[in-house]
Structures are given as C-alpha cells and as structure tokens.
Write an enzyme that holds these catalytic residues in place. Sequence first.
Site, PDB file in Angstrom:
ATOM      1  CG  ASP A 294      -2.117  -1.016   0.978  1.00 45.56           C
ATOM      2  OD1 ASP A 294      -2.145  -1.607  -0.086  1.00 45.56           O
ATOM      3  OD2 ASP A 294      -3.210  -1.154   1.988  1.00 45.56           O
TER       4      ASP A 294
ATOM      5  CG  HIS B 113      -5.745   0.516  -0.601  1.00 46.49           C
ATOM      6  ND1 HIS B 113      -6.544   1.317  -0.693  1.00 46.49           N
ATOM      7  CD2 HIS B 113      -6.010  -0.383   0.564  1.00 46.49           C
ATOM      8  CE1 HIS B 113      -7.314   1.371   0.351  1.00 46.49           C
ATOM      9  NE2 HIS B 113      -6.826   0.355   1.214  1.00 46.49           N
TER      10      HIS B 113
HETATM   11 MN   LIG Z   1      -3.496   0.103   3.924  1.00 44.36          MN
END
Ligand SMILES: [Mn+2]
Length: 434
Positions: free
Chosen positions: A50, A86
């Site tokens: 992420d 993500h």
């Molecule tokens: Mn995260």
Amino acid sequence: MTRVIHTADTHIGYRQYHAEERRLDFIRAFERVIDDAIDAGVDAVVHAGDLFHDKRPELADLQGTVAALARLRRADIPFLGIVGNHERKRETQWLDLFEDLGLATRLGEQPTVIGDFAFYGLDYVTPSYRDQFQLTFTPTTEATTAILVAHGIIKGFPHGDWELDSMLEASPVSFDAVLLGDYHEHEIKYIDDTVYTYSGSTERVSATETVERGYNLVDVGDTVSITHRAVPDTRRFVFTEIDLVEAEGTEHVKTRLQEYDLEDAVVIVTLQGAGEPVSPADIETHALDRGALVARVRDQREIDDDDEASIAVSFADPDRAVRQQLEQERLSDAVMQIDGIVRDMTIADSNVRDRVHERIKALLEDDPTALDVPDEPVDDARDTEPGEPVSVDASDEDTQASEAPDDQDDPADGTTEESPLRNVAGQASMEDYL
Ligand SMILES: [Mn+2]
C-alpha cells in the site's frame, strides 16, 4: 550490524476529505521516512505494501514517489517492496516500473540479501486464494537472518483472519521476522520463534487512527530487534470529545472548541451525552473560520426522536440513522453479521468484499439456510415504508467514489463474479464521512 527501516501503508495519492492538502500530506509523510532513512544511513528501506492508495495514482504522486526513491538511490540505500491490496494492478505492478528504473527491488521467493538479512516477499493474497498456493521460498546460506515481507492481517491481530504462521510451518525457509502491512496500527507479536510486526500507516488514513504515526527500525544482533519511530510533522489531528447535557447545543460546542488550537488541523468533533440538536454545518464552518483545514462532526448521542413521520438524519451521524432503521427491519442473524462487516470502520474498504465473501461461505457451510429470509410476517409497527431509503446522501463530497473500483475486481483470482452483495460491499464505509 544490519539496520533497515520497515514502513507500510503510506497510501500516497489519497485525497482524504477531498482536500488537496491532504493528498500532499501522504506523499510528504513518505518523503519524511525517506529523509530519516538517509539521515540514519540505514541499509535498506523495506515497504510492506500500500505504497499507493489506489492502482491509478496521479502523475504528480508518481513524480513525487520517483523523486523520493531517486534520492534514496543516490544515498545508496536500496528500496525493497511488495504489492498491497490498494495499489495492486492486474499484471505488471508500479513496483515493476520502479524496478525497471533501478529504483526498487520487488521481493519474492528468491532471497534479496542485504548484510545479515535475507529478504523474501509475499504480495497481498486474496483470502479466497490463501489456502490454494504453495510457499516456495529458496533458502540461502549468505545471511544469518531470514525476513519475510507480507501484506494482510494475521490471526491474533485485531480483525486478523490470515493463518500465515501455520502456512509458514511448511516453508523451506524458517523466518526470524515477518514485516507486515495492511493493519494501520503499530503492533509486535511473537508467534513461536518468529516476530511479527506491523509498522502502521505513515499518515492517518482514517479518523480511527488516533495515535502517532510511525515506522519500524529493524536491526539484528543476537536477535531481531524492532524499535518504533514517529514520522515527524504529520498533519495535526484535533480529536475533541464533547459531552453535552440538557439544553446545551451548537453554541456550547463552539465555546468548548475555544480550548483547542485548530490552525491547519483536521478537527474531529465527537458529541456524546444528551442536549439539544446541533447543526454540524455551523460547527464545521466555525472550525474552518478558526483556521482548521478540515472539520467533521460525529454526533454519537442517542437523542429520543418522537417525530415518527420522518427519519431525522443529520449528515454528521449517518451511523445512528442506519442503526435505527436496522432495528426496525426483520433481518436474519447472517444479514446482520454481513452488515456489521460492511459498516465496520476498522476494515479497509478494499477488504470488505473479501471479508463478506468469507463470512457468507462460513455461514453457508454451517447452515445452508442461513441466508434465507425469515418467514415471520413483517411487523406492522415499523414506522417507515418497506424499502424507504434512509436519507443519507451517498453522493456527498466525502464519499470516496474513487475507492469503489478497489472493491470491484480481484486481480489475483481473475474472476469478477457478479454477486448480489457487490453493491453493498462496494459502498463507501462510514469512515469516509468523517
Ligand atoms: Mn493500507
């Protein structure tokens, strides 16, 4: 002695509260970690996923990231990474581009040796895939300490459901440490002889992330030691909890806010107790007039509302409205459990779909009729029409429409089956209102 920085969940590109300043805060936090790495002269910076908030970061954020990684390279400090949920793209990853540019190493099944450490990597694995793959790490004798870098929440940590530790029992490499991303709070836990640690996020991705943000310094002497350091100068958040009593309302809240320095801060006002209805917009405007960057009011009071003709939904408190409405529905326990996952602020939006999927699977294994509609007659005492929408405005500026695509495909398993729950799981969580 080998010493590295372990960081994760930088979420570069997140335009939180739709504020440009907040978007800049996330890249700045990453730059500060890189500054610290250069100042401390660490042997590597390890990123546990992420790096980006989504898989389509803006050009400005890519430029900022490349510039920070280039500074690190000029200081001769390697950047080692894996892919989080993500930022994950279908095939080639941003990290591959950075590797092509000589700015990063994407960790995997083969060891990357830095001093005493042999690093291995495991990208985020979709929960439905977790029991279907083999760990085929290649052992090495070139380093004394084996470290795995991975992304996901491990059983034993809050909301954890990933049994990575049992999977690792079959691994040909025995790991001394597992450096993790996905859970945004700093944690350290020993499972058998292995230390598992989350560095936490470097900026507040959600208003539930109240404690100071940081990263880990990992070094090894006789054993692996982990020290948590604060990221300097992250955006100041002012969390105020105001308890109201009878007859107190908007003016009282404004008065209480005088006690706080709101300048350039993200101000989260939580209202508890009783008192009069308040105008969240008035309070938010008041905070902005006093220099706040962003202000949000969370009204958590349970005020009796005898006016049954309408459901009074204050924008600041959609949770209460949803709770009231749910109490009047005749929903099965299974549905309530799923609803709980969808609206759990501590579960990242991008994980909601997987969590719901897992829960439904487990429910159906226990009882094939778990999802059937209860057949009792609908209670006539309900004070709204069936299907009448609760008037929470999902198109509000704070609803992160940009997050929806995260939930809509699972690149790892390549299937994008249409589930009736897809829309539910794709909704913005309540944390987006904060
Ligand atoms: Mn995260």
